[in-house]
Design a protein around this motif. Structure first.
Motif, PDB file in Angstrom:
ATOM      1  N   GLU A   1       1.475   3.642  -8.194  1.00 56.84           N
ATOM      2  CA  GLU A   1       2.782   3.571  -7.531  1.00 56.84           C
ATOM      3  C   GLU A   1       2.924   4.650  -6.459  1.00 56.84           C
ATOM      4  OE1 GLU A   1       2.316   3.545 -10.826  1.00 56.84           O
ATOM      5  OE2 GLU A   1       2.567   1.394 -11.051  1.00 56.84           O
ATOM      6  N   ASP A   2       1.955   4.720  -5.567  1.00 57.18           N
ATOM      7  CA  ASP A   2       1.955   5.757  -4.537  1.00 57.18           C
ATOM      8  C   ASP A   2       1.093   5.232  -3.385  1.00 57.18           C
ATOM      9  OD1 ASP A   2       2.238   8.121  -3.164  1.00 57.18           O
ATOM     10  OD2 ASP A   2       1.054   9.343  -4.553  1.00 57.18           O
ATOM     11  N   LEU A   3       1.181   5.887  -2.232  1.00 55.51           N
ATOM     12  CA  LEU A   3       0.204   5.641  -1.184  1.00 55.51           C
ATOM     13  C   LEU A   3      -1.082   6.302  -1.678  1.00 55.51           C
ATOM     14  CD1 LEU A   3      -0.695   4.878   1.719  1.00 55.51           C
ATOM     15  CD2 LEU A   3       0.210   7.051   2.476  1.00 55.51           C
ATOM     16  N   ASN A   4      -2.021   5.490  -2.146  1.00 56.78           N
ATOM     17  CA  ASN A   4      -3.207   6.030  -2.808  1.00 56.78           C
ATOM     18  C   ASN A   4      -4.460   5.501  -2.112  1.00 56.78           C
ATOM     19  OD1 ASN A   4      -5.312   6.735  -4.509  1.00 56.78           O
ATOM     20  ND2 ASN A   4      -4.113   6.434  -6.384  1.00 56.78           N
ATOM     21  N   GLN A   5      -4.944   6.252  -1.134  1.00 54.61           N
ATOM     22  CA  GLN A   5      -6.058   5.768  -0.320  1.00 54.61           C
ATOM     23  C   GLN A   5      -7.361   5.708  -1.111  1.00 54.61           C
ATOM     24  OE1 GLN A   5      -5.290   8.598   2.867  1.00 54.61           O
ATOM     25  NE2 GLN A   5      -4.436   6.971   4.156  1.00 54.61           N
ATOM     26  N   SER A   6      -7.487   6.563  -2.139  1.00 53.57           N
ATOM     27  CA  SER A   6      -8.696   6.494  -2.972  1.00 53.57           C
ATOM     28  C   SER A   6      -8.732   5.192  -3.747  1.00 53.57           C
ATOM     29  CB  SER A   6      -8.731   7.668  -3.958  1.00 53.57           C
ATOM     30  OG  SER A   6      -8.626   8.884  -3.269  1.00 53.57           O
ATOM     31  N   LEU A   7      -7.581   4.785  -4.233  1.00 55.36           N
ATOM     32  CA  LEU A   7      -7.503   3.528  -4.990  1.00 55.36           C
ATOM     33  C   LEU A   7      -7.835   2.338  -4.087  1.00 55.36           C
ATOM     34  CD1 LEU A   7      -6.748   2.006  -7.593  1.00 55.36           C
ATOM     35  CD2 LEU A   7      -4.361   2.072  -6.831  1.00 55.36           C
ATOM     36  N   GLU A   8      -7.320   2.362  -2.861  1.00 52.17           N
ATOM     37  CA  GLU A   8      -7.630   1.284  -1.906  1.00 52.17           C
ATOM     38  C   GLU A   8      -9.137   1.183  -1.711  1.00 52.17           C
ATOM     39  OE1 GLU A   8      -5.601   2.439   1.671  1.00 52.17           O
ATOM     40  OE2 GLU A   8      -3.675   2.590   0.645  1.00 52.17           O
TER      41      GLU A   8
ATOM     42  N   MET B   1       0.802  -1.216   0.000  1.00 56.18           N
ATOM     43  CA  MET B   1       0.000   0.000   0.000  1.00 56.18           C
ATOM     44  C   MET B   1       0.837   1.270   0.000  1.00 56.18           C
ATOM     45  SD  MET B   1      -2.829  -1.614   2.531  1.00 56.18           S
ATOM     46  CE  MET B   1      -3.784  -0.196   2.988  1.00 56.18           C
ATOM     47  N   ILE B   2       2.143   1.153   0.190  1.00 53.82           N
ATOM     48  CA  ILE B   2       3.003   2.339   0.114  1.00 53.82           C
ATOM     49  C   ILE B   2       3.604   2.491  -1.281  1.00 53.82           C
ATOM     50  CG2 ILE B   2       5.080   3.452   1.016  1.00 53.82           C
ATOM     51  CD1 ILE B   2       4.455   2.078   3.688  1.00 53.82           C
ATOM     52  N   SER B   3       4.167   1.403  -1.802  1.00 51.30           N
ATOM     53  CA  SER B   3       4.835   1.505  -3.104  1.00 51.30           C
ATOM     54  C   SER B   3       3.906   1.183  -4.266  1.00 51.30           C
ATOM     55  CB  SER B   3       6.026   0.549  -3.146  1.00 51.30           C
ATOM     56  OG  SER B   3       5.561  -0.789  -3.195  1.00 51.30           O
ATOM     57  N   GLY B   4       2.796   0.514  -3.977  1.00 49.76           N
ATOM     58  CA  GLY B   4       1.908   0.071  -5.049  1.00 49.76           C
ATOM     59  C   GLY B   4       2.376  -1.216  -5.723  1.00 49.76           C
ATOM     60  N   ALA B   5       3.514  -1.752  -5.284  1.00 52.23           N
ATOM     61  CA  ALA B   5       4.050  -2.969  -5.918  1.00 52.23           C
ATOM     62  C   ALA B   5       3.081  -4.130  -5.741  1.00 52.23           C
ATOM     63  CB  ALA B   5       5.404  -3.318  -5.308  1.00 52.23           C
TER      64      ALA B   5
ATOM     65  N   PRO C   1       4.889  14.828  -0.760  1.00 52.40           N
ATOM     66  CA  PRO C   1       4.709  13.668  -1.640  1.00 52.40           C
ATOM     67  C   PRO C   1       5.550  12.494  -1.162  1.00 52.40           C
ATOM     68  CG  PRO C   1       5.227  15.653  -2.901  1.00 52.40           C
ATOM     69  CD  PRO C   1       5.471  15.977  -1.461  1.00 52.40           C
ATOM     70  N   LYS C   2       5.120  11.297  -1.530  1.00 52.13           N
ATOM     71  CA  LYS C   2       5.856  10.109  -1.134  1.00 52.13           C
ATOM     72  C   LYS C   2       7.267  10.172  -1.691  1.00 52.13           C
ATOM     73  CE  LYS C   2       5.923   6.171  -2.973  1.00 52.13           C
ATOM     74  NZ  LYS C   2       5.653   4.938  -3.671  1.00 52.13           N
TER      75      LYS C   2
ATOM     76  N   ALA D   1       9.308  12.978  14.109  1.00 52.40           N
ATOM     77  CA  ALA D   1      10.356  12.323  14.893  1.00 52.40           C
ATOM     78  C   ALA D   1      11.252  11.571  13.918  1.00 52.40           C
ATOM     79  CB  ALA D   1       9.741  11.327  15.875  1.00 52.40           C
ATOM     80  N   ALA D   2      12.550  11.544  14.221  1.00 53.24           N
ATOM     81  CA  ALA D   2      13.478  10.854  13.319  1.00 53.24           C
ATOM     82  C   ALA D   2      13.101   9.385  13.168  1.00 53.24           C
ATOM     83  CB  ALA D   2      14.908  10.978  13.859  1.00 53.24           C
ATOM     84  N   ALA D   3      12.564   8.796  14.253  1.00 49.52           N
ATOM     85  CA  ALA D   3      12.221   7.366  14.191  1.00 49.52           C
ATOM     86  C   ALA D   3      10.891   7.112  13.493  1.00 49.52           C
ATOM     87  CB  ALA D   3      12.182   6.789  15.607  1.00 49.52           C
ATOM     88  N   PHE D   4      10.167   8.181  13.141  1.00 49.74           N
ATOM     89  CA  PHE D   4       8.884   8.057  12.422  1.00 49.74           C
ATOM     90  C   PHE D   4       8.994   8.742  11.057  1.00 49.74           C
ATOM     91  CE2 PHE D   4       5.907   8.178  16.451  1.00 49.74           C
ATOM     92  CZ  PHE D   4       6.259   6.877  16.763  1.00 49.74           C
ATOM     93  N   PRO D   5       9.683   8.152  10.091  1.00 43.99           N
ATOM     94  CA  PRO D   5       9.816   8.845   8.805  1.00 43.99           C
ATOM     95  C   PRO D   5       8.451   9.120   8.164  1.00 43.99           C
ATOM     96  CG  PRO D   5      10.836   6.639   8.751  1.00 43.99           C
ATOM     97  CD  PRO D   5      10.313   6.840  10.128  1.00 43.99           C
ATOM     98  N   VAL D   6       8.314  10.286   7.559  1.00 42.93           N
ATOM     99  CA  VAL D   6       7.066  10.613   6.872  1.00 42.93           C
ATOM    100  C   VAL D   6       6.978   9.754   5.612  1.00 42.93           C
ATOM    101  CG1 VAL D   6       5.778  12.399   5.621  1.00 42.93           C
ATOM    102  CG2 VAL D   6       6.982  12.975   7.753  1.00 42.93           C
ATOM    103  N   ILE D   7       5.830   9.096   5.428  1.00 40.67           N
ATOM    104  CA  ILE D   7       5.606   8.324   4.206  1.00 40.67           C
ATOM    105  C   ILE D   7       4.983   9.228   3.155  1.00 40.67           C
ATOM    106  CG2 ILE D   7       4.317   6.417   3.182  1.00 40.67           C
ATOM    107  CD1 ILE D   7       4.509   5.013   5.948  1.00 40.67           C
ATOM    108  N   LYS D   8       3.933   9.930   3.565  1.00 42.73           N
ATOM    109  CA  LYS D   8       3.273  10.870   2.656  1.00 42.73           C
ATOM    110  C   LYS D   8       2.365  11.774   3.487  1.00 42.73           C
ATOM    111  CE  LYS D   8       0.135  11.098  -1.302  1.00 42.73           C
ATOM    112  NZ  LYS D   8      -0.708  10.348  -2.249  1.00 42.73           N
ATOM    113  N   ASP D   9       2.383  13.050   3.213  1.00 49.01           N
ATOM    114  CA  ASP D   9       1.513  14.019   3.893  1.00 49.01           C
ATOM    115  C   ASP D   9       1.524  13.811   5.418  1.00 49.01           C
ATOM    116  OD1 ASP D   9       0.967  14.919   1.355  1.00 49.01           O
ATOM    117  OD2 ASP D   9      -0.999  13.970   1.226  1.00 49.01           O
TER     118      ASP D   9
END
Lengths: 657, 247
Positions: A567-574, A231-235, B11-12, B104-112
């Motif tokens: 290829e993104d964290l895409n919550q709408s797609l989920e 769900m993060i990379s879309g792989a 963005p991711k 936090a450094a131990a919590f990397p941002v994934i997106k937004d």
């Protein structure tokens, strides 16, 4: 693609006798009594040498009470387990939200409980639509579950002497419910999760969070793996094993508004259904009587107030309709404590289906309270022990109510209304919890097995843990021991085909680029389901829904807007993928509800009721589990029946008066 | 209600993000904070923009999935309340609201607003359990647990692993989380045999994950939606010191 179902047509096909999968429970315990059955059956099961277990990979989808407990227990046995969940941590599975408690036949209160009585109550509470053998086993295992959880450090409520406290709970006249304040689900799940953590650390369990299963891989007729999306990379990738277990929960979110977590979905079991697993009793849904009423169009989910509150609170509405006075201005003799009036023996503790329908009835009479008239009062002003005792028992629930509604329930009565909460239906499984696809096991709410047409309070946690801790480790081992399973190659056509179908579907959702959001479709579908396949149903409404759902589904595939890329964290797609599956399931639920010309448990057909307005079962014609075979989207499903026999609990009309 | 939102967008895969401003109208006081974001996201979707990514699931304050810093406070202005249980009636028409991820450094941002809290799971895996394989349990009543001990264990076990304590801590320490997990088991008889080994392993994993150390500031306990108390950390420290004697 849509056709109109007329009054006389049936949108399903009855399986010709002797065709399709044979639906037998596969209990290997000839001549044994129900008390001896599980032991005898277990003795018949094959074993696997401890040294060989690590050579076998088990795919576990879902890590709540059923899946988490099974993953941990199978890891302890030495299997190589690959576990998957859509949440960012297995500790967040929706089992966590269960509030009230877990039943067990310990008879710690000396109030007459026994394994047989818990079995009896569960079969009766399920309105005689569950398999006796499974339910008896569940009651037997209930006592071991409590022992296991205590050993893990689950902080059950205790008496001052250090013994465990229990309480009575909806639908039971004795105190067999073990609890940890209002968060029993979280505490039990933390127990399973901590056991799972130990196995992750030991290397037996490989954990894949934020990973969603999108397809089952069936090779030579056996479930051998799954296709998942990161769900993060879309792989999109495939994982293989000797068996696949789905512990992916229920499908209440088909109604959009339910008490389920937002992410709960039917995708795993629906994908398995499309690949050949029969889906049993999809119309058996549970409407929970004590939820916080809807506040407005923005509502994204409903919140349950544990029905343990009904132990101390009294349910009432004004005797007169359209009474706009504040509750404390309505004198005692102008209140209708309708549950106590209609069901003097059980009073406010009647089972969930009965309490829910009674609430609907008084609101339909125009006596509901609060905005829109869709609510009844749950009043604690006369509760024993006063506010201090109430706070000790239910403090967190009262706080939650106040946060959501802005009203203080210590001062004004709570307003509650029924909401969809649990689905008794699910994939059909035999006594080994194996579906009609060999090697595909289904546990917890995702299967149909133990609750018949209505689940008793505090029995969901019991079933999830019985399946996960105790049943699957035995039955799955039998499957591994009894079969020789060659390795699956990533190049196998079945694997290629499964991956291609997932990729194609994802792309198709992204390509529509229409003008409506996923949620707007989901809300509309949910409204159709609530109106026609909700708390009460009738033939006319169900036919309307069966005609409407394919239209709406076609519009969804034509006009949904899913922004972004795969290829993104895409919550709408989920969400879109899940809603697409709900659209197919919804139609099957309505067909199942239409075919079952009787009322039983949570399935109330208005045409089939007693003069007093209670459910009227038809045991001559419907004492079976309806297991549906998928034939294609928009095509008539085929009905297979597992005949239910009752050798120990004689079917009778449930009477809680 | 009309509100101005300043939302962290990242963005991711990007190392940097920025605040984006969104004007939003027609917010009902009965909406939850996340329902308000749902409305914003619906509009962004229809406008062809990427909706704001945020974690959420149960929306009733128990799963611990949601978490965002609202106007500088983890989970927002209401005490003992997760973001999903925060309702818009606590804001006023015309308010400007800043929304940021846990930092936090131990919590990397994934997106937004979505971060990776997997480090908390690693701490649990290091020792947050009682070794009690399925099937090996004695009768539940074979061990008496005084009510006080059971209640105290429960208070700690109420932690929902949301990570607000880390987000609030100037040192980005996860010590309140770790202490709650340690205390849950160390307050029960079942947790005694592994008590000191457990705390050492969990603290070591905490440190290795990049969380800062505790300097008794107390921001963590102030924002904890389950009101885990600061003295839980005191108890953890006592166990760490005791471990040098008992290990």
């Amino acid at each position: 693609m849509t056709q109109t179902i007329t009054e006389t047509e049936n949108p399903w096909i009855d399986a010709p006798s002797g065709t399709g999968p044979v639906l037998t429970a596969n209990v290997k315990a000839d001549g044994k009594t129900i008390e001896e059955m599980w032991d005898a059956h277990r003795f018949s099961l094959k074993l696997v040498n401890p040294a060989n277990k690590r050579k076998h990979t088990i795919i576990m989808v879902g890590t709540g009470l059923a899946g988490g407990a099974a993953a941990a227990s199978l890891g302890e046995l030495g299997y190589h387990v690959k576990a998957f969940c859509y949440q960012d941590s297995p500790r967040r599975a929706h089992s966590i939200a269960a509030q009230g408690g877990i039943n067990a036949a310990k008879n710690y209160r000396n109030d007459g409980d026994s394994v047989f009585r818990l079995f009896y109550d569960t079969v009766k509470g399920g309105d005689f639509r569950a398999r006796e053998a499974n339910v008896y086993r569940l009651a037997q295992l209930s006592v071991d579950i409590i022992d296991q959880c205590v050993a893990q450090g689950v902080p059950f409520a205790r008496e001052y002497g250090g013994l465990i406290d229990t309480r009575s709970f909806g639908g039971a006249q004795l105190s067999r419910t073990f609890y940890a304040r209002g968060q029993t689900g979280q505490q039990l799940l933390l127990g399973a999760y901590s056991a799972l953590c130990r196995q992750i650390d030991a290397g037996t369990v490989e954990m894949h969070p934020r990973t969603e299963m999108l397809e089952v891989i069936v090779v030579d007729g056996r479930a051998r793996g799954i296709v998942v999306r990161d769900m993060i990379s879309g792989a999109i990738s495939s994982h293989f094993g000797d068996a696949v277990v789905l512990g992916t929960g229920g499908y209440s979110n088909v109604f959009f508004l339910s008490t389920n977590a937002k992410g709960c979905n039917t995708t795993a079991i629906w994908r398995a259904h499309r690949k050949g697993a029969l889906f049993a009793n999809p119309c058996f849904t549970q409407i929970h009587p004590t939820c916080i009423p809807v506040a407005g169009d923005h509502q994204s989910k409903l919140t349950l107030m544990s029905e343990s509150l009904r132990n101390d609170g009294r349910v009432w509405v004004p005797k007169q309709g359209d009474d706009t006075r504040a509750p404390d201005q309505i004198p005692e003799d102008e209140r209708d404590y309708y549950l106590e009036r209609m069901y003097p023996a059980f009073g406010n503790l009647v089972p969930r289906d009965i309490a829910s329908r009674a609430a609907k009835r008084v609101c339909d009479e125009g006596r509901g309270v609060g905005p829109g008239g869709l609510g009844v009062y749950l009043d604690f002003s006369k509760a024993q022990g006063g506010p201090a005792a109430i706070n000790a028992k239910y403090g967190n629930l009262f706080d939650m109510y106040e946060r959501i509604t802005g009203e203080n329930p210590y001062e004004v009565p709570m307003r509650i209304y029924p909401a969809v909460h649990y689905t008794m239906g699910g994939l059909w499984v035999d006594y080994n919890l194996m579906s009609t696809i060999p090697g595909l096991f289904v546990a917890g709410e995702a299967n149909f097995s133990d609750h018949g047409a209505n689940r008793l309070g505090a029995s969901a946690l019991m079933q999830g843990l019985a399946d996960g801790y105790f049943i699957l480790p035995a039955t799955l081992t039998d499957y591994i021991g009894a079969n020789t399973l060659p390795p699956v190659s990533a190049d196998h056509p079945a694997v290629r085909e499964a991956e291609a179908s997932v990729n194609e579907r994802v792309q198709r959702l992204l390509d529509v680029n229409g003008t409506r959001t996923v949620d707007s479709f989901h809300r509309e579908l949910g409204q159709v389901m609530w109106d026609y396949c909700g708390m009460s149903r009738n033939g006319e409404g169900l036919r309307k829904a069966i005609n409407r759902i394919p239209e709406l589904r076609a519009e969804f595939w034509d006009n949904v807007k899913v922004p972004g890329i795969n290829e993104d964290l895409n919550q709408s797609l989920e969400k879109a993928g899940r809603v697409a599956d709900f659209f197919e399931l919804a139609e099957l639920m309505c067909i199942d509800a239409l075919h079952r010309n009787e009322s039983c448990g949570g399935h109330f057909r208005e045409e089939y009721q007693t003069p007093e307005g209670e459910a009227r079962r038809d045991d001559d014609n419907y004492a079976y589990a309806a297991a549906w075979e998928f034939k294609g989207v928009g095509l008539a499903p085929v009905l297979h029946k597992e005949k239910l026999t009752f050798d120990y609990v004689h079917p009778a009309q449930r009477d809680y008066r | 209600m009309r509100l101005t939102l300043k939302v962290w967008r990242q963005p991711k895969g990007a190392t940097k993000g920025h605040f984006e401003t969104y004007e939003t109208d027609g917010v009902s006081p009965d909406m939850s904070f996340l329902e308000m974001l749902d409305v914003v996201n619906d509009r962004l979707t229809l406008d062809g923009q990427d909706p704001i990514a945020f974690d959420h699931d149960c929306r009733e304050g128990i799963c611990g999935t949601c978490g965002m810093v609202i106007n500088g406070v983890a989970h927002g202005p209401e005490r003992a309340t997760t973001a999903c249980q925060l309702h818009m009636r606590h804001f006023r028409d015309g308010d400007v609201i800043h929304i940021e991820p846990w930092r936090a450094a131990a919590f990397p941002v994934i997106k937004d607003l979505v971060v990776d809290r997997g480090a908390l799971d690693r701490i649990m895996e290091a020792g947050g359990f009682v070794t009690a394989p399925t099937g090996a349990a004695p009768e539940a009543h074979s061990t008496l647990v005084p009510k006080e001990a059971a209640d105290a264990a429960f208070e700690a076990a109420a932690c929902i692993q949301c990570g607000a304590c880390v987000a609030a801590c100037p040192n980005a320490s996860a010590m309140l989380f770790t202490a709650a997990k340690v205390a849950h088991l160390s307050r029960l008889p079942q947790g005694q045999p592994e008590r000191y080994g457990r705390v050492v392993k969990m603290v070591a994993t905490h440190d290795a994950a990049g969380f800062g150390n505790c300097t008794n500031i107390g921001e963590c306990a102030a924002v904890c939606p389950k009101e885990i108390k600061l003295d839980t950390i005191t108890a953890l420290n006592r166990d760490v010191i005791s471990s040098t004697l008992f290990q």
